[in-house]
Write an enzyme that holds these catalytic residues in place. Structure first.
Site, PDB file in Angstrom:
ATOM      1  N   ASP A  95       0.833  -1.198   0.000  1.00 28.08           N
ATOM      2  CA  ASP A  95       0.000   0.000   0.000  1.00 28.08           C
ATOM      3  C   ASP A  95       0.875   1.258   0.000  1.00 28.08           C
ATOM      4  O   ASP A  95       0.701   2.160  -0.817  1.00 28.08           O
ATOM      5  CB  ASP A  95      -0.882  -0.018   1.253  1.00 28.08           C
ATOM      6  CG  ASP A  95      -2.235   0.635   1.042  1.00 28.08           C
ATOM      7  OD1 ASP A  95      -2.559   0.978  -0.107  1.00 28.08           O
ATOM      8  OD2 ASP A  95      -2.969   0.802   2.017  1.00 28.08           O
ATOM      9  N   GLU A 118      -4.360   8.254  -0.355  1.00 24.54           N
ATOM     10  CA  GLU A 118      -4.907   7.741   0.909  1.00 24.54           C
ATOM     11  C   GLU A 118      -3.938   7.819   2.078  1.00 24.54           C
ATOM     12  O   GLU A 118      -4.323   8.129   3.198  1.00 24.54           O
ATOM     13  CB  GLU A 118      -5.351   6.287   0.709  1.00 24.54           C
ATOM     14  CG  GLU A 118      -6.021   5.705   1.935  1.00 24.54           C
ATOM     15  CD  GLU A 118      -6.603   4.329   1.671  1.00 24.54           C
ATOM     16  OE1 GLU A 118      -7.355   3.853   2.543  1.00 24.54           O
ATOM     17  OE2 GLU A 118      -6.306   3.737   0.621  1.00 24.54           O
ATOM     18  N   ASP A 178      -5.856   5.741  -5.143  1.00 26.06           N
ATOM     19  CA  ASP A 178      -6.057   4.735  -4.102  1.00 26.06           C
ATOM     20  C   ASP A 178      -4.999   3.671  -4.337  1.00 26.06           C
ATOM     21  O   ASP A 178      -5.082   2.901  -5.293  1.00 26.06           O
ATOM     22  CB  ASP A 178      -7.453   4.118  -4.188  1.00 26.06           C
ATOM     23  CG  ASP A 178      -7.801   3.348  -2.914  1.00 26.06           C
ATOM     24  OD1 ASP A 178      -6.878   2.915  -2.217  1.00 26.06           O
ATOM     25  OD2 ASP A 178      -9.002   3.187  -2.625  1.00 26.06           O
ATOM     26  N   ILE A 180      -4.094   0.838  -2.886  1.00 34.36           N
ATOM     27  CA  ILE A 180      -4.725  -0.482  -2.979  1.00 34.36           C
ATOM     28  C   ILE A 180      -6.138  -0.346  -2.432  1.00 34.36           C
ATOM     29  O   ILE A 180      -6.328  -0.166  -1.230  1.00 34.36           O
ATOM     30  CB  ILE A 180      -3.974  -1.577  -2.199  1.00 34.36           C
ATOM     31  CG1 ILE A 180      -2.563  -1.775  -2.741  1.00 34.36           C
ATOM     32  CG2 ILE A 180      -4.753  -2.903  -2.283  1.00 34.36           C
ATOM     33  CD1 ILE A 180      -1.775  -2.852  -2.015  1.00 34.36           C
ATOM     34  N   ASP A 181      -7.116  -0.411  -3.307  1.00 31.69           N
ATOM     35  CA  ASP A 181      -8.507  -0.422  -2.862  1.00 31.69           C
ATOM     36  C   ASP A 181      -8.914  -1.874  -2.686  1.00 31.69           C
ATOM     37  O   ASP A 181      -8.889  -2.658  -3.628  1.00 31.69           O
ATOM     38  CB  ASP A 181      -9.414   0.241  -3.903  1.00 31.69           C
ATOM     39  CG  ASP A 181     -10.845   0.333  -3.404  1.00 31.69           C
ATOM     40  OD1 ASP A 181     -11.059   0.991  -2.379  1.00 31.69           O
ATOM     41  OD2 ASP A 181     -11.730  -0.271  -4.035  1.00 31.69           O
ATOM     42  N   THR A 183      -7.776  -3.623   0.485  1.00 32.51           N
ATOM     43  CA  THR A 183      -6.608  -4.234   1.138  1.00 32.51           C
ATOM     44  C   THR A 183      -6.979  -5.528   1.859  1.00 32.51           C
ATOM     45  O   THR A 183      -6.148  -6.413   2.003  1.00 32.51           O
ATOM     46  CB  THR A 183      -5.948  -3.254   2.129  1.00 32.51           C
ATOM     47  OG1 THR A 183      -6.956  -2.646   2.945  1.00 32.51           O
ATOM     48  CG2 THR A 183      -5.196  -2.179   1.392  1.00 32.51           C
ATOM     49  N   SER A 321     -14.471  -0.655  -3.138  1.00 35.00           N
ATOM     50  CA  SER A 321     -15.458  -0.090  -4.067  1.00 35.00           C
ATOM     51  C   SER A 321     -15.021  -0.191  -5.522  1.00 35.00           C
ATOM     52  O   SER A 321     -15.848  -0.417  -6.412  1.00 35.00           O
ATOM     53  CB  SER A 321     -15.711   1.380  -3.723  1.00 35.00           C
ATOM     54  OG  SER A 321     -16.271   1.517  -2.441  1.00 35.00           O
ATOM     55  N   LYS A 324     -16.043  -3.045  -7.682  1.00 40.94           N
ATOM     56  CA  LYS A 324     -17.449  -3.024  -8.107  1.00 40.94           C
ATOM     57  C   LYS A 324     -17.623  -2.119  -9.332  1.00 40.94           C
ATOM     58  O   LYS A 324     -18.378  -2.437 -10.262  1.00 40.94           O
ATOM     59  CB  LYS A 324     -18.345  -2.534  -6.976  1.00 40.94           C
ATOM     60  CG  LYS A 324     -18.704  -3.578  -5.937  1.00 40.94           C
ATOM     61  CD  LYS A 324     -17.617  -3.795  -4.934  1.00 40.94           C
ATOM     62  CE  LYS A 324     -18.081  -4.559  -3.714  1.00 40.94           C
ATOM     63  NZ  LYS A 324     -16.995  -4.795  -2.751  1.00 40.94           N
ATOM     64  N   ASP A 350     -11.926   6.385  -3.496  1.00 44.39           N
ATOM     65  CA  ASP A 350     -12.701   5.155  -3.618  1.00 44.39           C
ATOM     66  C   ASP A 350     -13.677   5.197  -4.790  1.00 44.39           C
ATOM     67  O   ASP A 350     -14.337   4.182  -5.088  1.00 44.39           O
ATOM     68  CB  ASP A 350     -13.491   4.888  -2.337  1.00 44.39           C
ATOM     69  CG  ASP A 350     -12.600   4.467  -1.183  1.00 44.39           C
ATOM     70  OD1 ASP A 350     -11.564   3.832  -1.448  1.00 44.39           O
ATOM     71  OD2 ASP A 350     -12.930   4.776  -0.023  1.00 44.39           O
TER      72      ASP A 350
END
Length: 412
Positions: A95, A118, A178, A180-181, A183, A321, A324, A350
């Site tokens: 990250d 982030e 981001d 790592i979205d 984690t 997120s 998705k 996100d």
């Protein structure tokens, strides 16, 4: 050398009932093919304003995704690479390494564009992890006149931190990252998805975006042998990178090739469902079906082979997120809906890159009142968004229908 760019529909996912498959198939267009030179983006440089920015972003996100894969390969045998934030959100050296890497590379090429990201370096400093992060970054960073130091890495991380830049009310240009979205997905030994997400925002509008998903698997179960070979050739290997440029669509290609075949860009489109009860829905990992307005009118099931009347198919997609958004933009899901919880802060990173990818694939993103997401609402830091009610992401066909359901159920 020429590469083939396929402008193809997305394949339906494995777990679709016969009814869902028939409905999905009627919405798909015929493939079109284009030839362009190798190593270029799938649209002309001269007509795309942010071509150079996107070209650089693709390169660095691919390297950052590779960094993630390398760190994860030793995740379960090296204890000091699995960490915990103070808020109990799992985070890894990857990250911080991704944020440092992207910050360093983007600052070389675009020194006047600030970064909103982030992480900051406080955690790395407090745990004396700068050396570990430096090792991860050094293997992926472009060559420099002198070796990187721990101080270089710490400063690079802080360049995206909350105190790095104050924007004010004037229109601004900045990167949103981001590192790592998802984690939690990264830390799972399973194939739970995680995403490296980078977007460029210009005067409140996302103009380019790149998502790297190292463990994305393409579904081939519904293809005939010829289509299967074609898709295997184009997306073989581990993971995908998804890109979008305002006005030029959303595209994917394989992230890590396992063959000597040339890179192939595939055009992405959202699915064609226009009936709510036949759609495929994603929701946040922390929220339940019962918490959503749709639950007052429909039941939900995760069993795709036994979807009955008045049921919506809910897809499980851990974690974060952006995975998705990636599913909606690629046509694998129809809806992603997130309720804004009391005392929960929604972060710009996100959503920013996912918003553009879905939009350019033909979908729509808004808050629960139908208003566009305002990325400039947080005037000082551009770190927070304040969607009324929550965030709604759809294939476009279903957007107004879902908004109507939200409105009707909120007045009951």
């Amino acid at each position: 050398m020429a590469i083939v760019i396929h402008n193809l529909r997305s394949a339906p996912i494995t777990h679709l009932s016969a009814v869902h498959r028939r409905s999905f198939a009627t919405s798909l267009s015929s493939p079109r093919r284009f030839n362009v030179r190798a190593n270029l983006l799938p649209f002309p440089e001269k007509s795309s304003k942010y071509y150079k920015h996107l070209e650089a972003a693709v390169e660095v996100v691919q390297r950052a995704s590779s960094l993630c894969v390398d760190v994860k390969s030793s995740l379960f045998s090296t204890d000091d690479k699995v960490l915990e934030k103070n808020d109990n959100t799992p985070v890894t050296v990857a990250d911080f390494g991704v944020q440092a890497l992207l910050s360093l590379e983007l600052n070389k090429l675009f020194p006047d564009i600030p970064l909103v990201a982030e992480e900051d370096s406080a955690f790395v400093r407090s745990r004396n992890l700068a050396g570990t992060v430096l090792d991860a970054v050094t293997t992926k960073a472009s060559s420099t006149s002198k070796p990187l130091t721990q101080d270089d890495v710490l400063k690079a991380i802080d360049r995206g931190g909350k105190d790095a830049f104050v924007f004010g009310s004037k229109p601004a240009t900045y990167w949103v990252l981001d590192p790592i979205d998802g984690t939690r997905g990264f830390l799972k030994a399973s194939k739970a998805l995680y995403v490296v997400g980078l977007a460029l925002v210009v005067e409140g509008e996302v103009v380019i975006g790149v998502m790297g998903c190292p463990n994305w698997q393409e579904d081939l179960s519904e293809k005939n042998p010829a289509e299967m070979k074609e898709h295997t050739d184009s997306l073989s290997g581990s993971g995908i990178v998804m890109i979008a440029h305002i006005g030029f669509g959303t595209w994917t290609k394989r992230l890590n090739s396992t063959s000597n075949l040339p890179d192939v860009w595939t055009r992405c489109f959202v699915d064609g469902f226009d009936l709510v009860h036949k759609a495929r829905l994603c929701l946040p990992d922390s929220q339940t079906w019962e918490s959503l307005p749709l639950s007052s009118l429909f039941n939900a099931t995760s069993d795709a082979d036994n979807v009955v009347n008045n049921q919506i198919l809910v897809l499980t997609a851990c974690c974060g997120s952006l995975s998705k958004y990636l599913m909606v933009a690629s046509g694998r899901a129809s809806i992603f809906i997130q309720r804004k919880k009391e005392k929960t802060i929604i972060k710009s990173w996100d959503h920013a890159v996912g918003m553009l990818c879905v939009h350019e694939a033909g979908g729509k993103v808004s808050d629960w009142e139908g208003s566009e997401i305002d990325l400039a609402a947080d005037e000082s830091g551009r770190r927070l968004i304040f969607p009324s009610g929550g965030v709604l992401v759809t294939n476009g066909n279903l957007h107004h229908k879902i908004l109507q359901i939200i409105s009707q159920t909120s007045t009951v």
